[in-house]
Design an enzyme around this catalytic site. Structure first.
Site, PDB file in Angstrom:
ATOM      1  N   HIS A  59      24.173  64.536  15.017  1.00 36.46           N
ATOM      2  CA  HIS A  59      25.765  64.369  14.895  1.00 36.46           C
ATOM      3  C   HIS A  59      26.398  65.637  15.585  1.00 36.46           C
ATOM      4  O   HIS A  59      25.958  66.694  15.799  1.00 36.46           O
ATOM      5  CB  HIS A  59      26.012  64.162  13.677  1.00 36.46           C
ATOM      6  N   CYS A  60      27.807  65.164  15.940  1.00 36.46           N
ATOM      7  CA  CYS A  60      28.674  66.189  16.461  1.00 36.46           C
ATOM      8  C   CYS A  60      29.970  65.914  15.744  1.00 36.46           C
ATOM      9  O   CYS A  60      29.775  65.356  14.423  1.00 36.46           O
ATOM     10  CB  CYS A  60      28.903  66.044  17.787  1.00 36.46           C
ATOM     11  N   ARG A  61      31.187  66.354  16.298  1.00 34.06           N
ATOM     12  CA  ARG A  61      32.308  66.173  15.399  1.00 34.06           C
ATOM     13  C   ARG A  61      32.770  64.510  15.320  1.00 34.06           C
ATOM     14  O   ARG A  61      32.988  63.914  14.383  1.00 34.06           O
ATOM     15  CB  ARG A  61      33.543  66.963  15.893  1.00 34.06           C
ATOM     16  N   GLY A  63      31.203  61.972  17.711  1.00 35.06           N
ATOM     17  CA  GLY A  63      30.062  61.102  18.218  1.00 35.06           C
ATOM     18  C   GLY A  63      30.298  61.365  19.724  1.00 35.06           C
ATOM     19  O   GLY A  63      29.303  60.734  20.395  1.00 35.06           O
ATOM     20  N   ILE A  89      30.885  63.846  12.336  1.00 37.63           N
ATOM     21  CA  ILE A  89      31.096  64.074  10.906  1.00 37.63           C
ATOM     22  C   ILE A  89      32.546  63.552  10.566  1.00 37.63           C
ATOM     23  O   ILE A  89      32.752  63.281   9.369  1.00 37.63           O
ATOM     24  CB  ILE A  89      31.133  65.733  10.945  1.00 37.63           C
TER      25      ILE A  89
END
Length: 172
Positions: A59-61, A63, A89
């Protein structure tokens, strides 16, 4: 074969069943807000992902970083099934799932760069209009610095901001 995306609810179920959640954001972003239990392995260190056969959910902030780097992430998890958290997230939080937020941590360096660059450009334009046109050079200088940073991947303003007192002791 492209990595499959998972909804936050599906990702939560996989994590509860033993999947490893890997946060590919920078350490400064991870320190400010993170999903409990996530392993922070920024993209430049993703090759250090443990190769133990566990299912991996990246995951990142939002996507976007995971989607843009899906092939690299798939290669890093070569011995295990890998998935992407759809919406990152932001979607996780939006689904009502828990995050750990530490607002005492400074803003992410790139957000600080955006704020500082924007403030300098506006200042240069306003002073150029109302004081002397020579101040327009400030806006031009900042613009040239941003072009250089985009072309080379090295940002002098980010380096300067990392050395500021409010960023000392923050996550590297």
């Amino acid at each position: 074969m492209p990595l499959t995306t998972l909804s936050p609810a599906d990702a939560r179920r996989m994590i509860d069943a033993g999947a490893r959640l890997v946060d590919i954001r920078g350490a400064d972003e991870h320190a400010r807000e993170r999903i409990p239990g996530a392993l922070n392995l920024p993209l430049d260190r993703i090759d250090g992902l443990p190769r133990d056969g566990r299912i991996v959910v990246f995951h990142c902030r939002s996507g976007m970083r995971t989607t843009a780097n899906a092939a690299r992430l798939e290669a890093a998890a070569s011995d295990a099934p890998a998935f992407l958290l759809d919406g990152g997230i932001d979607a996780w939080r939006g689904a009502g799932l828990a995050t750990i937020a530490d607002r005492s941590q400074p803003l992410e360096i790139m957000r600080q760069v955006q704020i500082a660059a924007g403030a300098l450009v506006v200042t240069g334009v306003v002073l150029g209009l109302f004081v002397t046109p020579a101040f327009l050079a400030l806006s031009a200088f900042v613009g040239a610095g941003l072009v250089f940073a985009g072309a080379t991947g090295w940002c002098g303003m980010a380096q300067l901001l990392r050395a500021m007192p409010w960023n000392r002791g923050a996550a590297a």
